[in-house]
Design a protein around this motif. Sequence first.
Motif, PDB file in Angstrom:
ATOM      1  N   ASN A 155       0.818  -1.217   0.000  1.00  0.00           N
ATOM      2  CA  ASN A 155       0.000   0.000   0.000  1.00  0.00           C
ATOM      3  C   ASN A 155       0.847   1.260   0.000  1.00  0.00           C
ATOM      4  O   ASN A 155       0.470   2.273  -0.607  1.00  0.00           O
ATOM      5  CB  ASN A 155      -0.960  -0.015   1.190  1.00  0.00           C
ATOM      6  CG  ASN A 155      -2.183  -0.870   0.925  1.00  0.00           C
ATOM      7  OD1 ASN A 155      -2.887  -0.677  -0.056  1.00  0.00           O
ATOM      8  ND2 ASN A 155      -2.445  -1.837   1.798  1.00  0.00           N
ATOM      9  N   ARG A 180       0.519   4.161  -2.756  1.00  0.00           N
ATOM     10  CA  ARG A 180       0.411   5.559  -2.330  1.00  0.00           C
ATOM     11  C   ARG A 180       1.466   6.427  -3.017  1.00  0.00           C
ATOM     12  O   ARG A 180       1.171   7.497  -3.554  1.00  0.00           O
ATOM     13  CB  ARG A 180       0.561   5.632  -0.814  1.00  0.00           C
ATOM     14  CG  ARG A 180       0.378   7.006  -0.208  1.00  0.00           C
ATOM     15  CD  ARG A 180       0.484   6.944   1.307  1.00  0.00           C
ATOM     16  NE  ARG A 180      -0.532   6.047   1.872  1.00  0.00           N
ATOM     17  CZ  ARG A 180      -0.262   4.883   2.463  1.00  0.00           C
ATOM     18  NH1 ARG A 180       1.000   4.469   2.579  1.00  0.00           N
ATOM     19  NH2 ARG A 180      -1.237   4.142   2.935  1.00  0.00           N
ATOM     20  N   THR A 230       0.640   9.054  -6.156  1.00  0.00           N
ATOM     21  CA  THR A 230       0.832  10.468  -5.808  1.00  0.00           C
ATOM     22  C   THR A 230       1.923  11.100  -6.663  1.00  0.00           C
ATOM     23  O   THR A 230       1.699  12.130  -7.315  1.00  0.00           O
ATOM     24  CB  THR A 230       1.181  10.602  -4.314  1.00  0.00           C
ATOM     25  OG1 THR A 230       0.115  10.055  -3.530  1.00  0.00           O
ATOM     26  CG2 THR A 230       1.368  12.067  -3.942  1.00  0.00           C
ATOM     27  N   LYS A 277      -6.820   9.338  -8.160  1.00  0.00           N
ATOM     28  CA  LYS A 277      -7.151   8.551  -6.978  1.00  0.00           C
ATOM     29  C   LYS A 277      -8.652   8.272  -6.991  1.00  0.00           C
ATOM     30  O   LYS A 277      -9.452   9.196  -6.987  1.00  0.00           O
ATOM     31  CB  LYS A 277      -6.769   9.280  -5.694  1.00  0.00           C
ATOM     32  CG  LYS A 277      -5.253   9.390  -5.467  1.00  0.00           C
ATOM     33  CD  LYS A 277      -4.651  10.530  -6.252  1.00  0.00           C
ATOM     34  CE  LYS A 277      -3.161  10.703  -5.890  1.00  0.00           C
ATOM     35  NZ  LYS A 277      -2.533  11.746  -6.726  1.00  0.00           N
ATOM     36  N   ASP A 329      -5.228   8.674  -1.848  1.00  0.00           N
ATOM     37  CA  ASP A 329      -3.963   8.126  -2.365  1.00  0.00           C
ATOM     38  C   ASP A 329      -4.145   6.808  -3.112  1.00  0.00           C
ATOM     39  O   ASP A 329      -3.190   6.099  -3.380  1.00  0.00           O
ATOM     40  CB  ASP A 329      -2.961   7.950  -1.233  1.00  0.00           C
ATOM     41  CG  ASP A 329      -3.498   7.082  -0.086  1.00  0.00           C
ATOM     42  OD1 ASP A 329      -4.508   6.388  -0.294  1.00  0.00           O
ATOM     43  OD2 ASP A 329      -2.897   7.103   1.001  1.00  0.00           O
ATOM     44  N   THR A 379      -5.283   4.083  -2.097  1.00  0.00           N
ATOM     45  CA  THR A 379      -5.260   2.886  -1.259  1.00  0.00           C
ATOM     46  C   THR A 379      -6.623   2.729  -0.601  1.00  0.00           C
ATOM     47  O   THR A 379      -7.379   3.697  -0.503  1.00  0.00           O
ATOM     48  CB  THR A 379      -4.168   2.979  -0.173  1.00  0.00           C
ATOM     49  OG1 THR A 379      -4.488   4.015   0.737  1.00  0.00           O
ATOM     50  CG2 THR A 379      -2.808   3.226  -0.792  1.00  0.00           C
TER      51      THR A 379
END
Length: 281
Positions: free
Chosen positions: A95, A99, A103, A109, A123, A125
């Motif tokens: 994760n 992320r 990003t 996202k 992000d 996740t």
Amino acid sequence: MTRIITCDEITRAVADLCRQANYYLGEDVRGALEGALAREVSPQGKDVLNQLLENAAIAAAEEVPICQDTGVAVVFLELGQEVQVQGGYLYDAINAGVRQGYTEGYLRKSMVYPPLDGRNTGDNTPAIIHTEIVPGDKLTITVAPKGGGSENMSAAVMLAPAAGIRGVKEFVLETVKKAGPNPCPPLIVGVGIGGNFEKCALLAKKALLRPLGEPHPLEGIAALERDLLESINCLGIGPGGFGGRMTALAVHVEIFARHIASLPVAVNIQCHAARHKSITI
């Protein structure tokens, strides 16, 4: 002998795979699109295929997403039983990579939580992670971003065993026909047969990872793939849903043993942006 792989290594690998998968279309998919362009008879269909190829070239050259929907981060792990992960928890490392990749890569996202009235997690996740323990001392990571448009058109059914191959074919064709233009054809159609309710869905998802043009090793299943592809391409949906011959680039079928009382079948539809990248550590 135990081999150590650190969480930092895993995080870096996943972050890189997230970017690569969203920027670069696989050569097998590009080749299939070029082949589809040569076989398409519809002028509108040819125009769509040319635009898809141009879009993929621009995305690669400028390192921008092939599609604005950069998807759920679906991660497949083949974890060697002799590997020891150190420096944290494996899924946290995955994760963290998602992320970082989403990003720093300026990828959209799309994950929200709670699911019924959720807010964007900010992000992309949590990732959806599937782990398989395999022999050896290596870790293979595959990141397969999956967009909402094609995923929404997927389906599963618990057929009676008496439905047989005819029932399977009818369900697959009806699923693709019902989807129409919504999953952004030309498609890759993953089909899972057997197992149980959740297993057949996972088989269908994993079928999408097989290189295009590579048939199932069992001739009977390979023949089913060819038959389904021909039938799907007779539906007339065509590239972008504008009509034509090339509704699908490939049909991949994966199978598993089943209970005597049930015949589970799942169809996982993938759009033309069939994105997935792998690395072995």
